[in-house]
Design a protein around this motif. Structure first.
Motif, PDB file in Angstrom:
ATOM      1  N   ILE A 198      -3.694  -1.801  -5.002  1.00 27.05           N
ATOM      2  CA  ILE A 198      -3.617  -1.820  -3.531  1.00 27.05           C
ATOM      3  C   ILE A 198      -4.508  -2.956  -2.992  1.00 27.05           C
ATOM      4  CG2 ILE A 198      -4.138  -0.551  -1.400  1.00 27.05           C
ATOM      5  CD1 ILE A 198      -3.403   2.042  -2.902  1.00 27.05           C
ATOM      6  N   GLU A 199      -5.722  -3.038  -3.528  1.00 20.63           N
ATOM      7  CA  GLU A 199      -6.636  -4.116  -3.116  1.00 20.63           C
ATOM      8  C   GLU A 199      -6.098  -5.483  -3.508  1.00 20.63           C
ATOM      9  OE1 GLU A 199      -9.386  -3.943  -1.179  1.00 20.63           O
ATOM     10  OE2 GLU A 199      -8.568  -1.918  -0.980  1.00 20.63           O
ATOM     11  N   LEU A 201      12.792  -2.558  -0.578  1.00 17.32           N
ATOM     12  CA  LEU A 201      13.256  -1.258  -0.075  1.00 17.32           C
ATOM     13  C   LEU A 201      12.369  -0.758   1.054  1.00 17.32           C
ATOM     14  CD1 LEU A 201      15.212   1.158  -0.545  1.00 17.32           C
ATOM     15  CD2 LEU A 201      13.433   2.117  -2.028  1.00 17.32           C
ATOM     16  N   TYR A 202      11.068  -0.775   0.835  1.00 16.40           N
ATOM     17  CA  TYR A 202      10.145  -0.261   1.851  1.00 16.40           C
ATOM     18  C   TYR A 202      10.112  -1.155   3.077  1.00 16.40           C
ATOM     19  CZ  TYR A 202       8.332   3.774  -0.592  1.00 16.40           C
ATOM     20  OH  TYR A 202       8.229   5.003  -1.173  1.00 16.40           O
ATOM     21  N   PHE A 203      10.284  -2.431   2.867  1.00 20.29           N
ATOM     22  CA  PHE A 203      10.324  -3.310   4.020  1.00 20.29           C
ATOM     23  C   PHE A 203      11.510  -2.936   4.929  1.00 20.29           C
ATOM     24  CE2 PHE A 203      11.618  -7.201   6.239  1.00 20.29           C
ATOM     25  CZ  PHE A 203      10.475  -7.377   6.994  1.00 20.29           C
ATOM     26  N   PHE A 204      12.650  -2.698   4.335  1.00 23.52           N
ATOM     27  CA  PHE A 204      13.830  -2.282   5.110  1.00 23.52           C
ATOM     28  C   PHE A 204      13.632  -0.913   5.751  1.00 23.52           C
ATOM     29  CE2 PHE A 204      17.673  -4.939   4.882  1.00 23.52           C
ATOM     30  CZ  PHE A 204      17.171  -5.989   4.154  1.00 23.52           C
ATOM     31  N   ILE A 253      10.184  -3.807 -10.914  1.00 20.13           N
ATOM     32  CA  ILE A 253      10.392  -2.605 -10.091  1.00 20.13           C
ATOM     33  C   ILE A 253       9.530  -2.639  -8.824  1.00 20.13           C
ATOM     34  CG2 ILE A 253       8.786  -1.241 -11.544  1.00 20.13           C
ATOM     35  CD1 ILE A 253      11.810   0.144  -9.603  1.00 20.13           C
ATOM     36  N   PHE A 254       8.345  -3.209  -8.943  1.00 23.15           N
ATOM     37  CA  PHE A 254       7.467  -3.272  -7.776  1.00 23.15           C
ATOM     38  C   PHE A 254       8.151  -4.035  -6.638  1.00 23.15           C
ATOM     39  CE2 PHE A 254       3.913  -4.675  -5.152  1.00 23.15           C
ATOM     40  CZ  PHE A 254       3.156  -3.522  -5.077  1.00 23.15           C
ATOM     41  N   SER A 255       8.768  -5.142  -6.974  1.00 26.75           N
ATOM     42  CA  SER A 255       9.414  -5.947  -5.937  1.00 26.75           C
ATOM     43  C   SER A 255      10.701  -5.313  -5.424  1.00 26.75           C
ATOM     44  CB  SER A 255       9.659  -7.367  -6.443  1.00 26.75           C
ATOM     45  OG  SER A 255       8.433  -8.077  -6.438  1.00 26.75           O
ATOM     46  N   GLN A 256      11.381  -4.556  -6.267  1.00 26.20           N
ATOM     47  CA  GLN A 256      12.525  -3.787  -5.749  1.00 26.20           C
ATOM     48  C   GLN A 256      12.041  -2.859  -4.639  1.00 26.20           C
ATOM     49  OE1 GLN A 256      15.425  -2.054  -8.565  1.00 26.20           O
ATOM     50  NE2 GLN A 256      14.333  -3.111 -10.203  1.00 26.20           N
ATOM     51  N   LEU A 257      10.897  -2.220  -4.899  1.00 27.10           N
ATOM     52  CA  LEU A 257      10.347  -1.288  -3.904  1.00 27.10           C
ATOM     53  C   LEU A 257       9.803  -2.034  -2.681  1.00 27.10           C
ATOM     54  CD1 LEU A 257       8.579   1.184  -6.373  1.00 27.10           C
ATOM     55  CD2 LEU A 257      10.692   1.602  -5.096  1.00 27.10           C
ATOM     56  N   LYS A 278       0.838  -1.196   0.000  1.00 31.16           N
ATOM     57  CA  LYS A 278       0.000   0.000   0.000  1.00 31.16           C
ATOM     58  C   LYS A 278       0.882   1.259   0.000  1.00 31.16           C
ATOM     59  CE  LYS A 278      -3.655   2.171   2.568  1.00 31.16           C
ATOM     60  NZ  LYS A 278      -4.380   2.201   3.830  1.00 31.16           N
ATOM     61  N   ASP A 279       1.868   1.274   0.875  1.00 35.82           N
ATOM     62  CA  ASP A 279       2.755   2.440   0.962  1.00 35.82           C
ATOM     63  C   ASP A 279       3.438   2.728  -0.370  1.00 35.82           C
ATOM     64  OD1 ASP A 279       2.060   2.580   3.597  1.00 35.82           O
ATOM     65  OD2 ASP A 279       3.962   1.803   4.379  1.00 35.82           O
TER      66      ASP A 279
END
Lengths: 393, 393
Positions: B48-49, A277-280, A270-274, A52-53
Motif C-alpha cells: 500500500i505504501e 477494474l477498481y478504477f471503473f 493480476i494487480f493491474s487487472q484489478l 489501497k482499495d
C-alpha cells in the motif's frame, strides 16, 4: 553464437529509424515520432486510492498467481464495454491479454504458419507487422481510401488468394493514417469475409478517442458467422503502462488463444487487472473519456490548423476525427527518411512511413503524433517541419 | 474455423489433468496440485505504501508506455542480485520480462526452429515444455540423479546430437523434483557445453528458497564463453502476481530477446517494475527472504515427516532442501493419473508426473506442493493420500 539463432531471430533487426529517433530523447527536439497517449489525462491521484482499495479488499490474492483467462470481474467489464458498442459476448468469449500487443502475438501463434497469407491495410500498424513477422507469413497489402480499405481491391486479392488466413484491420482512427472505415464498408467487409471464408482481426484501440464525426459500431457487431476476432485495450482510456487488453471471439478460438497464452506468460498481471477494474468501479468513466477527448481534440486542432497554414500545398495530409495520428504524404520524389535526418538538425522529428508497409516500399509518407505533446510545442514543431519541407522542395 | 488454426494451435489441448484439478477448486479437497508460493509471506501492507510512493514520485510516468528493455533502475537491482551470486553483468546484459515464463517464450522464439533439438531434464518443468512446444522442437531427455542431471548420459546424447541447440536446466530445487545440482556438476556442465558448443538455459526461480544445506552459485557464474542464459524472477521472493522476471546473457543474445519481446508485448508493466523496485528500496529484503525460508522450511518439514510416517515403504520421495515441491515415485505398476481420480474422492489432489516428461511416458510419479498450504492441512492431506496409496497397493 549466431549460428544458434532461429531464422526469426536472425531477421529481427533494430530499425534504423528507431535508432535515429533515439537521438530525439534527451534534448529540445520536438518529437512527433512517438505514439504516447496524453499523460496529463492519466488518473494519478485516483490510482493511489485504487491501489489501497485493492490491497485492502483482496489482500494477498491481488499478488498471487491468477488464471490464464483473466479475472472474471474484469472480463465482465470488458463484456459491458463491448455490449455498449453492439457486441454481444459471454465471459468465455473473452481473454484478458498483456496489452493489445499480446493479442497480436497470440493471433500469430493461433493462426500463422510459415508462408500463410495475411492481408493488411497499406499502410498498417508497424507493431502488428512485428508481431506477425516472426511466424513468417506472406503479407498481402490492400490500398486504403479516405473511408478505409478499398473493397474492390480486397475482393480481387481474395479471388487470387482464396487460401488467405485473415484480414487485419484497424477500423477507427487507424494507426498510422488516422483514417476510419465507413459504416457501409464495415458491413460489406463482413459480407466479403463470409463469401470468401476468411477471418477478420479487428484491432480497435482508439475507438473511444473520437472527438468529431459520427461513431460507427465495430465490425464485430455485424459478425454473423463468428469470423471476427476483436482486440481492444485500456491503454488509451486509462493508461498503457498497466498493459491490460483483451481479445473477444468464438469460444473455440478464444480457447486456443488461452492455451497458447499459458505458455507465453502464464497470465496477465493480476494487480493491474484489478487496478483497471477498481478504477471503473469507483470513478465516472464517461466523464473521464470526455475529458480525454477534449484534450485530444485541442491538440489535433492545433496540429491541423498549423499544417494548413504552414505546409506547402503539394503536401497532403489526413484530417482524423479521433485517435492520435496525422498521416502526411510528401511529393513523390521526396524521401521521408532523408527528411528526418534534416528535421532532427532543425529540432523536430517524426516517423518515416516506410515501417508501416508490410511488403511494399513507399518512401514519401510520414506519421505525426499529436496526443503526446503540448499544444504550443505542436505549433512550434509543425512550423519547424514546414521549413524543412520547403527547403527540400 | 478449425482449418484456419495453425498446427501449434491444433495441437494445443487442455490437459486432462488440469481439467481434473479444476474439480478441486471449490470444496474441501486438500490440493497439493498447484505451485503457489506461500501467500502469508506476501507484503500486502507494505505494498500500500509502495504504490503511493511510486505515484507520488513518478506520477504519470508510472502509467505511461515504457522501454522494451525495462526500467534501468530495476535492471540495476537485478544486476546487484546476480552480483551477489557471482554473476557479473552490465545493464545491457539484462532484459526485464513479463514473468520468467516470458523468458521461456522468448527463448523459444530466439532459438527454436521446427525440428531443432532441445535437451531437458527428465522430468522437467511442465510450463517450459508448453513454452517451447509451439515452436516444434524435438525434445531430448536426460535422466536425473539426486544431485542433478546425469552428465555421462548428457555427453553420450551430445555425441549423437552435435547439432542440439540448448540444454534447459533448473539447478536449484527443480520443479518438479525438488532436486538440486551439485557444485561439481555445475562446473562440469559448463565444461561440457564449451566442449560441444551448446547453449545452457539456466532457469533459476527458486534459488533464494533454500532452507537447509549449502548454497551453490548459479551455473552462469562459471560461464567462460557466454553460453549460459540465466532466467530469474521476483515471483518467489516478493510475489508472482506482478509478473516481473528477467533474462541475463551476452549482449548480442539479449538484443535478440529484446527485439522479439517488442512484437510480443511491447514492454513489461512499468507500474509493477516500480512496485518491485520500491519494495527493495524501502524494505529489508534479506529479512524478508529469511521469513519466507522459515515458513517454507516448516511446511516442508511437516510434509516430509508425515510422508515418512504414513507412506508405504515401497513409495520413494525426494527430500528437497529448498523450493516448493516434493517428487514421489510410486511402485512401477501404479498409475498416478488413476490414483488421482481416487484421491479426489478421498479429498486430496496432486499433479500426476506425466505432464513433466517432455517426450517419454512415465506413469508412476507425482508432484506434491508444500508451499501453498497450511501445515495442518499438509498433515491431513498426506494422511489421506497415504490411505489412497495403501488401498491401491
Amino acid at each position: 553464437m549466431k549460428r544458434m539463432f532461429s531464422k526469426r531471430a536472425r531477421e529481427a533487426k533494430a530499425s534504423e529509424v528507431r535508432e535515429l529517433l533515439k537521438l530525439t530523447d534527451n534534448n529540445d527536439i520536438i518529437a512527433f515520432g512517438g505514439g504516447l497517449p496524453a499523460q496529463e489525462a492519466f488518473p494519478v491521484e485516483e490510482m493511489i486510492e485504487v491501489c489501497k482499495d485493492i490491497l485492502v479488499a483482496h489482500g494477498t490474492k491481488a499478488m498471487q498467481y491468477a488464471t490464464t483467462e483473466g479475472n472474471n470481474e474484469i472480463r465482465g467489464l470488458m463484456q459491458e464495454i463491448m455490449k455498449e458498442k453492439g457486441i454481444t459476448a459471454e465471459i468465455e468469449n473473452i481473454l484478458v491479454t498483456s496489452g493489445s500487443q499480446q493479442g497480436l502475438d497470440l493471433t500469430a501463434k493461433v493462426f500463422i504458419e510459415e508462408g500463410d497469407k495475411v492481408i493488411c491495410e497499406k499502410p498498417t500498424y508497424m507493431a502488428a507487422i512485428n508481431a506477425f513477422k516472426p511466424f513468417s507469413p506472406q503479407f498481402l497489402e490492400v490500398e486504403m481510401e479516405e473511408d478505409g480499405i478499398t473493397l474492390e481491391d480486397l475482393e480481387a486479392l481474395l479471388q487470387q488468394n482464396p487460401d488467405a488466413k485473415f484480414i487485419y484491420t484497424i477500423p477507427d482512427f487507424q494507426n498510422p493514417t488516422g483514417r476510419s472505415m465507413s459504416l457501409g464498408k464495415r458491413k460489406k467487409l463482413v459480407h466479403i469475409a463470409n463469401k470468401y471464408d476468411i477471418l477478420i482481426i479487428e484491432d480497435n484501440p482508439y475507438s473511444e478517442l473520437r472527438f468529431s464525426g459520427e461513431t460507427s459500431p465495430p465490425i464485430k457487431s455485424f459478425d454473423t458467422e463468428g469470423r471476427v476476432i476483436y482486440l481492444s485495450t485500456f491503454s488509451k482510456i486509462v493508461c498503457p503502462g498497466f498493459r491490460i487488453g483483451w481479445v473477444c471471439g468464438e469460444k473455440e478460438i478464444i480457447n486456443k488463444y488461452g492455451l497458447l497464452k499459458q505458455g507465453t506468460d502464464l497470465h496477465t498481471n493480476i494487480f493491474s487487472q484489478l487496478q483497471i477494474l477498481y478504477f471503473f468501479k469507483t470513478y465516472d468513466i464517461k466523464q473521464r473519456i470526455n475529458k480525454v477527448r477534449e484534450i485530444y481534440k485541442k491538440k489535433r486542432d492545433v496540429m491541423i490548423e498549423t499544417i494548413e497554414k504552414e505546409f506547402p500545398k503539394e503536401v497532403e495530409f489526413t484530417r482524423p476525427m479521433g485517435g492520435m495520428f496525422v498521416w502526411v504524404t510528401l511529393p513523390e520524389d521526396m524521401e521521408a527518411k532523408k527528411l528526418l535526418e534534416k528535421a532532427i538538425t532543425q529540432g523536430v522529428a517524426f516517423v518515416p512511413g516506410e515501417a508501416f508497409y508490410a511488403s511494399s516500399e513507399v518512401k514519401n509518407t510520414l506519421r505525426l503524433n499529436f496526443s503526446g505533446l503540448e499544444e504550443d510545442k505542436i505549433q512550434i514543431g509543425i512550423r519547424r517541419l514546414a521549413e524543412v519541407i520547403k527547403n527540400e522542395m
